[in-house]
Design a protein around this motif. Sequence first.
Motif, PDB file in Angstrom:
ATOM      1  N   PRO A  14     -33.540 -42.050 -43.391  1.00 45.32           N
ATOM      2  CA  PRO A  14     -32.442 -42.764 -44.058  1.00 45.32           C
ATOM      3  C   PRO A  14     -31.083 -42.118 -43.781  1.00 45.32           C
ATOM      4  N   ASP A 108     -36.382 -47.897 -46.344  1.00 40.67           N
ATOM      5  CA  ASP A 108     -36.079 -47.078 -47.518  1.00 40.67           C
ATOM      6  C   ASP A 108     -37.352 -46.381 -48.002  1.00 40.67           C
ATOM      7  N   ASN A 125     -37.049 -43.074 -53.127  1.00 45.26           N
ATOM      8  CA  ASN A 125     -36.391 -43.048 -51.816  1.00 45.26           C
ATOM      9  C   ASN A 125     -35.607 -41.738 -51.676  1.00 45.26           C
TER      10      ASN A 125
END
Length: 141
Positions: A14, A108, A125
Amino acid sequence: MRDDALVVGGLVVPEVLTRLIRSGRWQAPPAESPVYRAVFGDEADLPSFYGEAKILRENASWQRLTVDEVFGDPAAGGPGVDPARSVVIADLGPDLPVVLDHRLTADDPRVLYLGPHGWTVIAPNAAALIAQLPIAPPPPP
C-alpha cells in the motif's frame, strides 16, 4: 498501479506504507515499548520493521514457502496465511512475522501477525496499523 509502487512478488505494498518505508520512517519502536502488547498482543524480542531492500530479500524466500511451512492452514484456527499471497513487512523477533495478507483484496490488504496463538489479524489494513504505532505520518505524495 502507480509508477513508483513497491511491488513484491507481484503484490503491491500500500502507498501509505511504501511512503513510510522509502522515507525511513518505518522503524520499529524499542523492544520494551508497550505498543507491542497493545497492538500485537505479544512482547517483542528483536523487533525489525523492514526497509525496502530487506522486504525484497526476505520475501524472495518467504513467497516460495508452502502453506504448511508457515502454519498457514485456516482450519487450524485463525486466518492462516498463504506465503504466495502475502508480503512480510516486519517481525517482532525470530519466527514472529508481520505480513500483508492479499488474499481478500489486492488493493488494501489486511495485516496479520504470527504470535504464540497462531496467525491473528492485527489491523484491517496498513493505514490502520500505522495509526496504532508511534510512527510519524508519511510525507505527502
